[in-house]
Every structure is written in structure tokens, then in C-alpha cells.
Design an enzyme around this catalytic site. Structure first.
Site, short mmCIF file in Angstrom:
data_model
loop_
_atom_site.label_atom_id
_atom_site.label_comp_id
_atom_site.label_asym_id
_atom_site.label_seq_id
_atom_site.Cartn_x
_atom_site.Cartn_y
_atom_site.Cartn_z
N LYS A 24 0.68 -1.20 -0.05
CA LYS A 24 0.08 -0.06 0.04
C LYS A 24 0.81 1.28 0.00
CE LYS A 24 -1.70 1.63 4.09
NZ LYS A 24 -1.41 2.86 4.30
N ASN A 25 1.76 1.44 0.81
CA ASN A 25 2.57 2.48 1.02
C ASN A 25 3.91 2.67 -0.06
OD1 ASN A 25 1.37 2.95 3.28
ND2 ASN A 25 3.20 2.27 4.78
N ARG A 94 -4.31 10.46 4.48
CA ARG A 94 -3.16 11.29 4.83
C ARG A 94 -2.45 11.34 3.62
NH1 ARG A 94 0.10 14.30 7.81
NH2 ARG A 94 2.17 13.83 7.73
N CYS A 118 -4.65 12.83 13.30
CA CYS A 118 -5.24 11.68 12.94
C CYS A 118 -4.90 10.79 14.10
CB CYS A 118 -4.48 11.01 11.71
SG CYS A 118 -3.06 10.33 11.99
N ARG A 123 1.00 14.43 13.00
CA ARG A 123 1.47 14.45 11.90
C ARG A 123 1.27 15.51 10.98
NH1 ARG A 123 -0.86 8.83 9.57
NH2 ARG A 123 1.38 8.08 8.66
N PRO A 124 2.21 16.80 11.17
CA PRO A 124 2.26 17.98 10.34
C PRO A 124 2.94 17.66 9.08
CG PRO A 124 3.73 17.99 12.15
CD PRO A 124 3.05 16.80 12.20
N ASP A 126 5.02 20.11 8.10
CA ASP A 126 6.03 21.29 7.65
C ASP A 126 7.10 21.02 6.66
OD1 ASP A 126 6.33 19.64 10.21
OD2 ASP A 126 7.89 20.83 10.86
N LEU A 127 7.61 19.77 6.97
CA LEU A 127 8.69 19.37 6.27
C LEU A 127 8.67 19.17 4.65
CD1 LEU A 127 10.01 16.55 8.67
CD2 LEU A 127 11.07 18.99 8.24
N ASP A 307 5.24 0.85 12.14
CA ASP A 307 3.96 0.05 11.70
C ASP A 307 3.59 -1.35 12.30
OD1 ASP A 307 2.97 2.53 10.65
OD2 ASP A 307 3.53 1.66 8.52
N VAL A 329 8.89 7.65 16.68
CA VAL A 329 8.35 8.28 15.43
C VAL A 329 7.04 8.93 15.60
CG1 VAL A 329 7.66 7.73 12.89
CG2 VAL A 329 9.44 6.26 14.20
N ARG A 399 -8.27 -0.62 5.32
CA ARG A 399 -7.41 0.28 4.50
C ARG A 399 -6.10 -0.19 4.18
NH1 ARG A 399 -5.55 4.26 8.26
NH2 ARG A 399 -4.24 4.60 6.46
C1 UD1 Z 1 4.57 6.75 6.32
C2 UD1 Z 1 3.69 5.57 6.18
C3 UD1 Z 1 3.05 5.00 7.55
C4 UD1 Z 1 4.58 5.13 8.48
C5 UD1 Z 1 5.17 6.28 8.59
C6 UD1 Z 1 6.56 6.09 9.35
C7 UD1 Z 1 2.77 5.90 4.07
C8 UD1 Z 1 1.44 6.32 3.05
N1 UD1 Z 1 2.45 6.02 5.35
O1 UD1 Z 1 3.57 7.70 6.91
O2 UD1 Z 1 2.38 4.03 7.43
O3 UD1 Z 1 3.82 4.75 9.81
O4 UD1 Z 1 5.62 6.70 7.15
O5 UD1 Z 1 7.28 4.96 8.76
O6 UD1 Z 1 3.57 5.61 3.30
N2 UD1 Z 1 6.44 14.68 10.51
C9 UD1 Z 1 6.84 16.14 10.78
N3 UD1 Z 1 6.40 16.92 9.65
C10 UD1 Z 1 6.36 16.56 8.34
C11 UD1 Z 1 6.27 15.13 8.34
C12 UD1 Z 1 6.25 14.35 9.18
O7 UD1 Z 1 6.99 16.42 11.92
O8 UD1 Z 1 6.32 17.43 7.46
C13 UD1 Z 1 6.57 13.82 11.55
C14 UD1 Z 1 5.27 13.02 11.94
O9 UD1 Z 1 4.31 13.63 12.49
C15 UD1 Z 1 5.70 11.70 12.40
C16 UD1 Z 1 7.19 11.34 11.87
O10 UD1 Z 1 7.37 12.74 11.16
O11 UD1 Z 1 5.95 12.02 13.69
C17 UD1 Z 1 7.04 10.32 10.72
O12 UD1 Z 1 6.27 10.70 9.75
P1 UD1 Z 1 6.37 10.39 8.14
O13 UD1 Z 1 7.59 9.67 8.06
O14 UD1 Z 1 6.32 11.47 7.47
O15 UD1 Z 1 5.19 9.53 8.02
P2 UD1 Z 1 4.15 9.48 6.72
O16 UD1 Z 1 4.91 9.63 5.36
O17 UD1 Z 1 3.03 10.14 7.21
#
Ligand code: UD1
Length: 421
Positions: A24-25, A94, A118, A123-124, A126-127, A307, A329, A399
Site C-alpha cells: 500500500k505504502n 493522509r 489523525c 502528523r504535520p 511542515d517538512l 507500523d 516516530v 485500509r
Molecule cells: C508513512 C507511512 C506510515 C508510516 C510512516 C512512518 C505511507 C502512506 N504511510 O507515513 O504507514 O507509519 O511513514 O514509517 O507511506 N513529520 C513532521 N513533519 C512533516 C512530516 C512528518 O513532523 O512534515 C513527523 C510526523 O508527525 C511523524 C514523523 O515525522 O511523527 C514520521 O512521519 P512520516 O515519516 O512523514 O510518516 P508518513 O509519511 O505520514
């Protein structure tokens, strides 16, 4: 309106073979990447999951033509008619935010709903936005919509404060057709990023370094159609490994996988006493020994996957001794613990750590899936628990697990899906 539930009875040892579906991812960002190309894309091993249907609905809503035939999908994004994905549909997953990078790359602008909190944390994004800004985009937020616009999207240099999977993917997507070269430092190294990069390169893009912590994307003028196969779902595979480990006496083979992707899960399961044999594209799990609890710390790849945290917690509920699970994480990924405790588990939460004291047995009751992997953990617990467990809110499980009840029944589990008006 109707609700669906799983009714699960304590399982006899699980045996036989489970064939793992496409990831899926990996499929979600690859579908977003299809937006960058005007020619037809053919994808194989696309899992039939509700998250994938939502992404396809978003793409067809923008004007894409998609045709599904079992696990094969043809998609053509030649006639994209707008750059504002449907508001209500984007809020369902998301990963819809990945359309931002692709739309920005193809059209130079897009408007997306700002993702809210969520089930597993804030899960912001910003990055993601920091990356787009570094490439020359202007960002504004109005009435819950984030508007991203670049007169001329150019390569930039981006350092990610955390190796976010989604931010890495979104920045790659924006950079593929941008002018010049983009450098992403401290990026995520997950296998799904490699699958995305391979796919983009098959379309004629130039993404280098995927799988390492620095990625370089050389902008190209255009992409062409291609045929690609989605990688196996390492989290689905890991989930079946945990289920087999949890039901004592199980002897299960998990096929159609890339065992290296599961290295942390293999190592931590081995520490608990579970016997694991790996082959080219399979893993055998034998759980004749009692489980010895261990400690887990979730980390970005190649660390232990967040996960898989909930499923491992379920396994440890009846292991001997205590174990500490530290979630680094996501800041709020223990919502399901109350449900495991209702089944008789002894788990205490202290901030981002959970202390699991093994109990003699769990007993079935009515519980609710609070998110996708929590749902998988509750199934794992239900397979071990005395009596019958009823799991509600299983739309979360749908999902991310293709045909889960059929797959489980085929290896000996007693699981039924019931529908209530
Ligand atoms: C993806 C996976 C999800 C998995 C996660 C971590 C998909 C569709 N989903 O989610 O199943 O649990 O990776 O392996 O691939 N963060 C920030 N700012 C940002 C982006 C992220 O602070 O701009 C933080 C998030 O809040 C979280 C951490 O970084 O605490 C990891 O998030 P991220 O790696 O971005 O996860 P996803 O891509 O949402």
C-alpha cells in the site's frame, strides 16, 4: 448505513502459506507519480484496498483515466482538468497530500486541504512545505486549504529535520520535472522510497541515491509511459509473522516478499524465541517455544518499523517477563493499548513508552480498532485469546490488509466478517 465487525475465535496453530500482496505504502506515492506523466502507465501487483480506491478516486476526479483488472491497473493522466483535488475525498487519507508534490511538479500550483490530526498523532506537513519552499514555491494557508504556487519551480537543497517518508516522497515528486537539480539530505531510506524512485526512473526521470540518506533529483523535461510492478508489502508480511508467532505451535510460510525488508522484525522476533528461516522470497515462522518478552524501540528504516509496533505489543501480552516498547516516530501511537488491557493484558503507558508485563492468557471481548495497525494488533490478540473476540471499526483494517479474513481462514484461523445495519 451499516457497520462491519470481525468475530474471531481462539485459533488452532496457524499453518500453510500466506501470499503477501503489493505494498500500500509503495502504491500510493507511485499513483501520485503517475500524475507527472501524460502517457499510459501500467502497474502490476496493485493491492485491492480502500486507501488505493480513495487515491484512484482523487486522480480520476482530477481527470485521470484509470482501468483496474484484478491486481493490474492502467492509468493515463494526459487530460488532467484541474489541480484542486476533491476536499472531502482528500481528507479520507493522509497520503492524498502526496498529490501536492506531483501537481506542483506538473502544473506549478495546487491547493490541498491542510491535513489535520489523525488517530496516531498530529502528523504535520511542515517538512513537505519546507521542501517546496526551497524549490521556489510560495505557500499560503486560507480557510483550511494550503495553496502552493511556483512561477518557476527550480531545484533546491533541502535538509529534513526528521527523515519523513511522506516529505521525502513529496519533494522527489515535485523535483522530477523541476528545472535543475534538487538535493534532499537526511531523507527517509524506506524501501517504498526506492520503489518510487525506480518507478520514476522507468518513466525517464533521474532520481539518484534512493535508499540512502541523501537523494539527488535531476529535473527532466518530460516523462514517458512505462510498466512497473509494486513491491511486496513488508508490513503485511510482518503482521502475518507476528500472528504466527503469537499462536503457539504455528508453522507458517509467508511468500512473495523481500526478506531483507523485514530484517528488524526477524531479529526482534528471534530474540523472543520464535524460530525463523528465510529464503529468497519467503520467511518461515515456527512458534513452538514460549515467547520471552524483549524491548523494542521504533525508528525510521532500517530500524524497527512503527507500523509493526502494535502487533509486537500484542505478541508480548502473553510472553514471559516484561518488555518496554518505545515509540519514537509518532507521539500518540498507543491508543489501542486500552483495548488490549480490556482483553486482560497488563500494559502501562508512560509518555512514549509502554511497559508490557506478560500475563498468563487473554480473554475475548468486544474491542474497537482505533487505527490500521492497531486493528492488526487486535486480530493478533484475538487469535490468542480464550473464547470469542468481536472487533469493531474494521474499516481501518480494510485500509491496509487485502482479503485479510480469506488469508487468515486459509491458514486455519476462525474469523468471520459480519455486517450490522
Ligand atoms: C508513512 C507511512 C506510515 C508510516 C510512516 C512512518 C505511507 C502512506 N504511510 O507515513 O504507514 O507509519 O511513514 O514509517 O507511506 N513529520 C513532521 N513533519 C512533516 C512530516 C512528518 O513532523 O512534515 C513527523 C510526523 O508527525 C511523524 C514523523 O515525522 O511523527 C514520521 O512521519 P512520516 O515519516 O512523514 O510518516 P508518513 O509519511 O505520514
Amino acid at each position: 448505513m451499516y457497520n462491519e465487525k470481525f468475530i474471531i475465535k481462539k485459533a488452532a496453530p496457524l499453518s500453510g502459506t500466506v501470499k503477501v500482496s503489493g505494498s500500500k505504502n509503495a502504491a500510493l506515492p507511485i499513483l501520485a507519480a503517475a500524475l507527472l506523466c501524460e502517457e499510459e502507465i501500467q502497474l502490476e501487483n496493485v493491492p485491492n484496498l480502500s486507501d488505493i480506491s480513495v487515491m484512484l478516486e482523487l486522480l480520476t476526479g482530477l481527470g485521470a483515466k484509470a482501468e483496474r483488472n484484478g491486481k493490474n491497473l492502467k492509468i493515463c493522466c494526459k487530460s488532467i482538468t484541474n489541480n484542486v483535488p476533491d476536499y472531502e475525498t482528500t481528507k479520507k487519507i493522509r497520503a492524498s497530500f502526496l498529490l501536492a508534490g506531483a501537481l506542483l511538479g506538473r502544473f506549478g500550483s495546487c491547493s490541498m486541504p491542510m491535513p489535520g490530526g489523525c488517530g496516531i498523532g498530529l502528523r504535520p506537513v511542515d517538512l513537505h512545505l519546507k521542501g517546496f519552499s526551497a524549490m521556489g514555491a510560495k505557500i499560503s494557508l486560507e480557510h483550511g486549504l494550503v495553496h502552493i504556487e511556483a512561477q518557476n519551480l527550480t531545484g533546491g537543497s533541502i535538509y529534513l529535520d526528521f527523515p519523513s517518508v511522506g516529505a521525502t516522497e513529496n519533494i522527489i515528486l515535485a523535483a522530477v520535472l523541476a528545472e535543475g537539480t534538487t538535493f534532499i539530505y537526511n531523507c527517509a531510506t524506506e524501501p517504498e522510497i526506492v520503489d518510487l524512485a525506480n518507478f520514476i526512473n522507468l518513466m525517464g526521470g533521474k532520481v539518484e541515491g534512493a535508499g540512502t540518506d541523501s537523494i539527488t533529483v535531476h529535473g527532466v523535461y518530460g516523462l514517458h509511459g512505462c510498466k512497473s510492478r509494486i513491491m511486496p508489502d513488508r508490513i503485511e508480511a510482518g503482521t502475518y509473522m507476528l500472528m504466527a508467532a503469537a499462536v503457539k505451535g504455528s508453522d507458517l510460510t509467508i511468500t512473495n516478499i523481500i526478506p531483507q525488508h523485514l530484517s528488524p522484525v526477524i531479529h526482534k522476533l528471534s530474540e523472543t524465541g520464535v524460530q525463523i528461516i528465510t529464503g529468497d522470497n519467503y520467511i518461515k515462522v515456527n512458534s513452538k517455544n514460549d515467547i520471552r518478552n524483549t524491548d523494542i524501540k521504533t525508528l525510521p528504516y532500517p530500524g524497527f518499523p512503527t507500523d509493526m509496533q502494535a502487533q509486537f505489543m500484542a505478541l508480548m501480552t502473553t510472553g514471559s517477563g516484561s518488555g518496554i516498547i518505545r515509540e519514537t516516530v509518532f507521539e500518540n501511537r498507543f491508543m489501542y493499548v486500552a483495548e488490549l488491557n480490556r482483553m486482560g493484558a497488563d500494559i502501562k503507558i508512560d509518555g512514549r513508552s509502554a511497559v508490557v508485563n506478560g500475563v498468563h492468557r487473554l480473554s475475548g471481548t468486544n474491542v474497537k480498532a482505533t487505527d490500521l495497525r492497531a486493528g492488526a494488533a487486535l486480530i493478533t490478540a484475538a487469535l490468542m485469546a480464550e473464547g470469542t473476540t468481536e472487533i469493531g471499526e474494521i474499516q481501518h483494517i480494510d485500509r491496509g490488509y487485502e482479503n485479510i479474513e480469506e488469508k487468515l481462514r486459509a491458514i486455519g484461523a476462525d474469523i468471520q466478517r459480519i455486517r450490522e445495519e
